[in-house]
Design a protein around this motif. Structure first.
Motif, PDB file in Angstrom:
ATOM      1  N   ILE A   1     -22.395 -44.312 -54.337  1.00 51.58           N
ATOM      2  CA  ILE A   1     -22.192 -45.595 -53.655  1.00 51.58           C
ATOM      3  C   ILE A   1     -22.145 -46.691 -54.711  1.00 51.58           C
ATOM      4  CG2 ILE A   1     -23.181 -47.256 -52.022  1.00 51.58           C
ATOM      5  CD1 ILE A   1     -24.753 -44.800 -50.877  1.00 51.58           C
ATOM      6  N   GLU A   2     -21.100 -47.479 -54.682  1.00 50.61           N
ATOM      7  CA  GLU A   2     -21.010 -48.576 -55.656  1.00 50.61           C
ATOM      8  C   GLU A   2     -21.407 -49.886 -55.014  1.00 50.61           C
ATOM      9  OE1 GLU A   2     -17.364 -48.771 -57.765  1.00 50.61           O
ATOM     10  OE2 GLU A   2     -17.490 -46.682 -58.431  1.00 50.61           O
ATOM     11  N   HIS A   3     -22.166 -50.693 -55.754  1.00 51.65           N
ATOM     12  CA  HIS A   3     -22.543 -52.025 -55.272  1.00 51.65           C
ATOM     13  C   HIS A   3     -21.774 -53.061 -56.076  1.00 51.65           C
ATOM     14  CE1 HIS A   3     -26.169 -50.849 -52.922  1.00 51.65           C
ATOM     15  NE2 HIS A   3     -26.074 -49.786 -53.705  1.00 51.65           N
TER      16      HIS A   3
ATOM     17  N   PRO B   1     -30.340 -55.199 -55.332  1.00 51.30           N
ATOM     18  CA  PRO B   1     -29.834 -54.065 -54.553  1.00 51.30           C
ATOM     19  C   PRO B   1     -30.893 -52.972 -54.429  1.00 51.30           C
ATOM     20  CG  PRO B   1     -28.811 -54.136 -56.730  1.00 51.30           C
ATOM     21  CD  PRO B   1     -29.683 -55.353 -56.619  1.00 51.30           C
ATOM     22  N   LEU B   2     -30.808 -52.201 -53.376  1.00 49.02           N
ATOM     23  CA  LEU B   2     -31.754 -51.099 -53.116  1.00 49.02           C
ATOM     24  C   LEU B   2     -33.195 -51.615 -53.069  1.00 49.02           C
ATOM     25  CD1 LEU B   2     -30.243 -48.336 -55.466  1.00 49.02           C
ATOM     26  CD2 LEU B   2     -29.663 -48.835 -53.099  1.00 49.02           C
ATOM     27  N   SER B   3     -33.385 -52.755 -52.467  1.00 47.86           N
ATOM     28  CA  SER B   3     -34.716 -53.377 -52.446  1.00 47.86           C
ATOM     29  C   SER B   3     -35.654 -52.680 -51.463  1.00 47.86           C
ATOM     30  CB  SER B   3     -34.576 -54.832 -52.036  1.00 47.86           C
ATOM     31  OG  SER B   3     -34.020 -54.872 -50.745  1.00 47.86           O
ATOM     32  N   PHE B   4     -36.928 -52.939 -51.636  1.00 51.91           N
ATOM     33  CA  PHE B   4     -37.937 -52.425 -50.696  1.00 51.91           C
ATOM     34  C   PHE B   4     -37.993 -53.343 -49.485  1.00 51.91           C
ATOM     35  CE2 PHE B   4     -42.283 -52.485 -48.986  1.00 51.91           C
ATOM     36  CZ  PHE B   4     -42.398 -51.150 -48.621  1.00 51.91           C
ATOM     37  N   ASN B   5     -37.692 -52.804 -48.296  1.00 50.41           N
ATOM     38  CA  ASN B   5     -37.852 -53.616 -47.085  1.00 50.41           C
ATOM     39  C   ASN B   5     -38.305 -52.766 -45.901  1.00 50.41           C
ATOM     40  OD1 ASN B   5     -35.538 -52.277 -46.326  1.00 50.41           O
ATOM     41  ND2 ASN B   5     -34.175 -53.989 -46.766  1.00 50.41           N
TER      42      ASN B   5
END
Ligand code: THU
Length: 162
Positions: A5-7, A152-156
């Motif tokens: 997956i590209e951000h 990106p890919l943060s903790f939530n």
């Protein structure tokens, strides 16, 4: 083969002369806040100004302590104060500036630390409205349209679901 997956993030780079009138006011407020920061250990004086959706400007600066981890960054000082004073008011823009150890505002844009990005992101999720992040440098200004782009890919996982 793993699924890749590209951000993609959009980063605008502008000059100070391209800021609009309200951003200029925000810049002046952030710079003044940097002048009031308490940073005797790092001598890195960070100043932040938030533009709230009610038109108010809230400023913050870094607050250090001789027990180093007890200090707090300028961004979180401002974000937490804004939330404590206007709990239901969205934050539209954050302007970040810093004076370096030589006393000058940094030539390169000031990029917020990971913990501040996390707090910006939660603010954004809570208010369901993106925060425009303006990172000031005397040579160049970087603008990002959402805290999501900074983390990106943060903790939530624990963020309350409506
Ligand atoms: N600092 C901030 O205020 N904001 C950031 O995003 C990064 C770092 C402060 C913390 C400390 O007082 C000094 O800058 C040096 O790290």
């Amino acid at each position: 083969m793993p699924n890749i997956i590209e951000h993609t993030i959009r980063v605008a780079q502008i000059k100070e002369s391209e800021l609009d009138e309200s951003e200029r006011l925000l810049l002046r407020s952030a710079k003044e806040a940097a002048d009031r920061s308490y940073a005797p250990y790092s001598n890195f004086h960070v100043g932040v100004a938030l533009l709230l959706s009610n038109g108010e400007i809230i400023t913050g600066n870094n607050q250090e302590n001789c027990a180093y981890p007890s200090g707090l960054c300028a961004e979180r000082t401002a974000l937490f104060y804004a939330k404590s004073k206007y709990p239901d008011c969205a934050i539209d823009t954050i302007m970040i500036t810093a004076r370096d150890t030589n006393g000058q505002f940094t030539p390169a844009p000031v990029s917020p630390c990971g913990s501040c990005r996390q707090v910006m992101l939660e603010t954004e999720m809570r208010q369901s409205k993106n925060i425009k992040i303006i990172m000031y440098g005397t040579d160049c200004i970087t603008i990002i349209q959402s805290a999501k782009d900074l983390l990106p890919l943060s903790f939530n996982n624990l963020f309350p679901q409506k």
